[in-house]
Scaffold this active site. Structure first.
Site, PDB file in Angstrom:
ATOM      1  N   SER A 102       0.830  -1.208   0.000  1.00 43.96           N
ATOM      2  CA  SER A 102       0.000   0.000   0.000  1.00 43.96           C
ATOM      3  C   SER A 102       0.863   1.256   0.000  1.00 43.96           C
ATOM      4  O   SER A 102       1.964   1.276   0.544  1.00 43.96           O
ATOM      5  CB  SER A 102      -0.917   0.018   1.226  1.00 43.96           C
TER       6      SER A 102
HETATM    7  N1  SAH Z   1      -1.127  -3.964   3.835  1.00 40.93           N
HETATM    8  C1  SAH Z   1      -0.488  -4.680   2.780  1.00 40.93           C
HETATM    9  C2  SAH Z   1      -1.380  -4.603   1.557  1.00 40.93           C
HETATM   10  C3  SAH Z   1      -1.376  -5.822   0.778  1.00 40.93           C
HETATM   11  S1  SAH Z   1      -2.536  -5.822  -0.557  1.00 40.93           S
HETATM   12  C4  SAH Z   1       0.861  -4.071   2.477  1.00 40.93           C
HETATM   13  O1  SAH Z   1       1.024  -2.876   2.706  1.00 40.93           O
HETATM   14  O2  SAH Z   1       1.755  -4.760   1.985  1.00 40.93           O
HETATM   15  C5  SAH Z   1      -3.881  -6.679   0.174  1.00 40.93           C
HETATM   16  C6  SAH Z   1      -3.620  -8.065   0.672  1.00 40.93           C
HETATM   17  O3  SAH Z   1      -4.877  -8.612   1.082  1.00 40.93           O
HETATM   18  C7  SAH Z   1      -3.054  -9.018  -0.370  1.00 40.93           C
HETATM   19  O4  SAH Z   1      -1.865  -9.576   0.098  1.00 40.93           O
HETATM   20  C8  SAH Z   1      -4.158 -10.066  -0.541  1.00 40.93           C
HETATM   21  O5  SAH Z   1      -3.662 -11.354  -0.809  1.00 40.93           O
HETATM   22  C9  SAH Z   1      -4.854 -10.003   0.804  1.00 40.93           C
HETATM   23  N2  SAH Z   1      -6.230 -10.520   0.839  1.00 40.93           N
HETATM   24  C10 SAH Z   1      -7.231 -10.338  -0.072  1.00 40.93           C
HETATM   25  N3  SAH Z   1      -8.349 -10.983   0.327  1.00 40.93           N
HETATM   26  C11 SAH Z   1      -8.053 -11.584   1.519  1.00 40.93           C
HETATM   27  C12 SAH Z   1      -8.772 -12.406   2.423  1.00 40.93           C
HETATM   28  N4  SAH Z   1     -10.054 -12.778   2.207  1.00 40.93           N
HETATM   29  N5  SAH Z   1      -8.154 -12.848   3.538  1.00 40.93           N
HETATM   30  C13 SAH Z   1      -6.846 -12.520   3.792  1.00 40.93           C
HETATM   31  N6  SAH Z   1      -6.113 -11.745   2.968  1.00 40.93           N
HETATM   32  C14 SAH Z   1      -6.696 -11.280   1.849  1.00 40.93           C
END
Ligand code: SAH
Length: 217
Positions: free
Chosen positions: A60
């Site tokens: 993010s």
């Molecule tokens: N906060 C993280 C953002 C990652 S993007 C960072 O800054 O690196 C969002 C993440 O949510 C992804 O890794 C994706 O795989 C995860 N995600 C999406 N749906 C999900 C679910 N149902 N349960 C757990 N993780 C999920």
């Protein structure tokens, strides 16, 4: 440009985006963002943008991490649930501002890599789960704050039931590539109040866990 200058200009942009909470700004300042991106992108770690982390997912943008963190209004005594561990960057920021973080990720390799990264720098108040965030963690509920870093279409009902009486849930809502809004749900007693914190862009929140294949990253 030297790293200190890059970080400073990132922090100015984060403040310009509306992040005024000092604890949040301090946590962002104290965090080395370059360890969360693939090595060939380390040069770009302090850009105010999302960056790819593999498996079709993204780190993010720091302004959005700041706004979401600030919106949670964390106290040092809080137990926090995070959905979407991803790189672990947001997880680390949360861990600096509360007592314990429970973080769930549906891509097992991402969960493992994030855990290894945070273990290496001595973070010891984070619990990692590979699983489906739509389920939350009923055994650990209720939580003082919940953060979702992927966008569902509406507030996931099981997560709403895992909110403590005086708690906050912050999440993006809306379809991918279309207008999504950052929403904060506040629970007071048995009542839930919603506020709209503005437009955002996130990857979708998907149900079930990912089945990894050789070409998925
Ligand atoms: N906060 C993280 C953002 C990652 S993007 C960072 O800054 O690196 C969002 C993440 O949510 C992804 O890794 C994706 O795989 C995860 N995600 C999406 N749906 C999900 C679910 N149902 N349960 C757990 N993780 C999920």
């Amino acid at each position: 440009m030297p790293w200190a200058r890059r970080k400073l200009s990132m922090l100015m942009a984060v403040r310009g985006a509306g992040v005024t909470d000092l604890n949040t700004l301090n946590a962002l300042e104290a965090t080395d963002r370059s360890i969360f991106v693939p090595s060939h992108l380390a040069e770009r770690a302090y850009e105010v943008t999302t960056l790819p982390i593999g498996f079709g997912q993204t780190l993010s943008s720091p302004d959005v991490v700041g706004l979401m963190t600030q919106a949670l209004g964390l106290k040092k005594s809080d137990r926090v649930l995070e959905i979407g561990t991803g790189s672990g960057y947001q997880t680390l920021i949360l861990s600096k501002l509360c007592k314990e973080v429970f973080t769930i990720e549906r891509h097992e390799p991402l969960s493992q890599i994030a855990q290894r990264r945070l273990d290496k720098i001595g973070v010891n108040n984070v619990h990692y789960t590979f699983g489906d965030g739509f389920e939350g963690l009923p055994d650990q509920a209720p939580f003082d704050a919940i953060l979702i870093t992927a966008a569902p279409d509406k507030v996931p009902s099981k997560l709403a039931t895992q909110m403590a009486e005086d708690s906050r849930l912050v999440l993006p809502i809306g379809p991918q590539g279309q207008a999504q809004r950052l929403i904060r749900v506040t629970r007071k007693g048995s009542r839930f109040y919603e506020s709209d914190l503005g437009p955002v862009r996130f990857v979708p929140m998907l149900s079930g866990v990912a089945q990894e294949s050789m070409d998925s990253n």
